[in-house]
Design a protein around this motif. Structure first.
Motif, PDB file in Angstrom:
ATOM      1  N   TYR A   8       0.836  -1.204   0.000  1.00 12.98           N
ATOM      2  CA  TYR A   8       0.000   0.000   0.000  1.00 12.98           C
ATOM      3  C   TYR A   8       0.872   1.255   0.000  1.00 12.98           C
ATOM      4  O   TYR A   8       2.051   1.209   0.333  1.00 12.98           O
ATOM      5  CB  TYR A   8      -0.918   0.007   1.230  1.00 12.98           C
ATOM      6  N   ASP A   9       0.258   2.377  -0.335  1.00  5.21           N
ATOM      7  CA  ASP A   9       0.967   3.650  -0.378  1.00  5.21           C
ATOM      8  C   ASP A   9       0.993   4.315   0.992  1.00  5.21           C
ATOM      9  O   ASP A   9       0.805   5.520   1.106  1.00  5.21           O
ATOM     10  CB  ASP A   9       0.305   4.606  -1.386  1.00  5.21           C
ATOM     11  N   LEU A  10       1.201   3.528   2.011  1.00  2.00           N
ATOM     12  CA  LEU A  10       1.299   4.068   3.361  1.00  2.00           C
ATOM     13  C   LEU A  10       2.256   3.199   4.154  1.00  2.00           C
ATOM     14  O   LEU A  10       2.569   2.076   3.768  1.00  2.00           O
ATOM     15  CB  LEU A  10      -0.073   4.128   4.039  1.00  2.00           C
ATOM     16  N   VAL A  11       2.713   3.745   5.253  1.00  2.00           N
ATOM     17  CA  VAL A  11       3.602   2.991   6.126  1.00  2.00           C
ATOM     18  C   VAL A  11       2.729   2.370   7.213  1.00  2.00           C
ATOM     19  O   VAL A  11       1.970   3.079   7.870  1.00  2.00           O
ATOM     20  CB  VAL A  11       4.671   3.907   6.766  1.00  2.00           C
ATOM     21  N   PRO A  12       2.799   1.051   7.388  1.00  2.00           N
ATOM     22  CA  PRO A  12       1.984   0.425   8.426  1.00  2.00           C
ATOM     23  C   PRO A  12       2.302   0.993   9.806  1.00  2.00           C
ATOM     24  O   PRO A  12       3.419   1.425  10.084  1.00  2.00           O
ATOM     25  CB  PRO A  12       2.373  -1.056   8.341  1.00  2.00           C
ATOM     26  N   SER A  13       1.320   0.967  10.675  1.00  2.00           N
ATOM     27  CA  SER A  13       1.475   1.554  12.006  1.00  2.00           C
ATOM     28  C   SER A  13       2.417   0.723  12.867  1.00  2.00           C
ATOM     29  O   SER A  13       2.762  -0.412  12.537  1.00  2.00           O
ATOM     30  CB  SER A  13       0.111   1.661  12.685  1.00  2.00           C
ATOM     31  N   VAL A  14       2.809   1.293  13.988  1.00  2.00           N
ATOM     32  CA  VAL A  14       3.682   0.612  14.928  1.00  2.00           C
ATOM     33  C   VAL A  14       2.994  -0.645  15.464  1.00  2.00           C
ATOM     34  O   VAL A  14       3.631  -1.689  15.648  1.00  2.00           O
ATOM     35  CB  VAL A  14       4.081   1.570  16.081  1.00  2.00           C
ATOM     36  N   ALA A  15       1.685  -0.571  15.680  1.00  2.00           N
ATOM     37  CA  ALA A  15       0.947  -1.735  16.174  1.00  2.00           C
ATOM     38  C   ALA A  15       0.983  -2.888  15.174  1.00  2.00           C
ATOM     39  O   ALA A  15       1.123  -4.057  15.563  1.00  2.00           O
ATOM     40  CB  ALA A  15      -0.496  -1.346  16.474  1.00  2.00           C
ATOM     41  N   VAL A  16       0.888  -2.576  13.885  1.00  3.19           N
ATOM     42  CA  VAL A  16       0.953  -3.616  12.856  1.00  3.19           C
ATOM     43  C   VAL A  16       2.351  -4.222  12.819  1.00  3.19           C
ATOM     44  O   VAL A  16       2.514  -5.450  12.738  1.00  3.19           O
ATOM     45  CB  VAL A  16       0.564  -3.042  11.471  1.00  3.19           C
ATOM     46  N   MET A  17       3.367  -3.389  12.927  1.00  6.52           N
ATOM     47  CA  MET A  17       4.740  -3.893  12.915  1.00  6.52           C
ATOM     48  C   MET A  17       5.044  -4.712  14.170  1.00  6.52           C
ATOM     49  O   MET A  17       5.779  -5.689  14.114  1.00  6.52           O
ATOM     50  CB  MET A  17       5.733  -2.742  12.768  1.00  6.52           C
ATOM     51  N   THR A  18       4.442  -4.335  15.291  1.00  6.67           N
ATOM     52  CA  THR A  18       4.585  -5.128  16.512  1.00  6.67           C
ATOM     53  C   THR A  18       3.979  -6.509  16.316  1.00  6.67           C
ATOM     54  O   THR A  18       4.592  -7.526  16.675  1.00  6.67           O
ATOM     55  CB  THR A  18       3.906  -4.416  17.701  1.00  6.67           C
ATOM     56  N   ALA A  19       2.786  -6.559  15.736  1.00  7.12           N
ATOM     57  CA  ALA A  19       2.139  -7.849  15.465  1.00  7.12           C
ATOM     58  C   ALA A  19       2.963  -8.672  14.479  1.00  7.12           C
ATOM     59  O   ALA A  19       3.077  -9.896  14.628  1.00  7.12           O
ATOM     60  CB  ALA A  19       0.726  -7.624  14.935  1.00  7.12           C
ATOM     61  N   ALA A  20       3.564  -8.017  13.491  1.00  2.00           N
ATOM     62  CA  ALA A  20       4.386  -8.734  12.511  1.00  2.00           C
ATOM     63  C   ALA A  20       5.640  -9.309  13.167  1.00  2.00           C
ATOM     64  O   ALA A  20       6.023 -10.449  12.888  1.00  2.00           O
ATOM     65  CB  ALA A  20       4.773  -7.790  11.369  1.00  2.00           C
TER      66      ALA A  20
END
Length: 161
Positions: free
Chosen positions: A91-103
């Motif tokens: 996507y044309d956005l940077v995923p949030s910190v919460a999404v990166m934490t889950a990843a």
């Protein structure tokens, strides 16, 4: 069977010649309609439900974040983790910190260290400037230390300059 053998067989036997006769013509209308076979469910390989491109609704950043957090929480193997990361970063956005934490937690759950390192490489390539990347590093510092994830800059300091 070679073509010459087939030709000899056809010329020797009169009943074999009937093999080459065309089937009687049948009108298409009298043939039963072909019923399409059900499409194989691709979701059998994933816990993520299939999304069809029906109505393209606009998704808010909060909905996007919630959806990907849920998807990373249900990751079962490395393939799913990498596929979800590719989709999130597409996507044309940077995923949030919460999404990166889950990843990152999903990478630890499936025991995939290289993908955990790649999460930070993906963040670095998606942000607009270095200060945004530093904010992500600061936010994820505790989790990164807890999981033992080393950054590419720390692994290869001469290549990341």
């Amino acid at each position: 069977m070679a073509s010459t053998t087939l030709f000899r067989l056809a010329t020797r036997s009169s009943s074999a010649a009937s093999l080459f006769k065309a089937a009687p013509y049948t009108a298409r209308a009298r043939l039963p309609a072909a019923v399409p076979a059900p499409a194989a469910r691709l979701s059998a390989f994933s816990t993520t439900p299939m999304r069809y491109s029906g109505a393209h609704e606009e998704e808010t950043f909060e909905q996007f974040s919630a959806r990907y957090e849920k998807e990373f929480d249900s990751v079962q193997d490395v393939f799913e983790l990498q596929r979800n990361l590719n989709n999130a970063f597409a996507y044309d956005l940077v995923p949030s910190v919460a999404v990166m934490t889950a990843a990152l937690k999903a990478a630890r759950r499936v025991n995939d260290f290289p993908t955990a390192v790649r999460v930070f490489e993906g963040i670095r390539s998606k942000v607009e400037n270095k200060s945004q990347y530093e904010v992500y590093l600061e936010e994820l510092k505790d989790l990164r230390e807890e999981l033992g994830v080393v950054l590419q800059e720390e692994l290869y300091p001469e290549e990341s300059k």
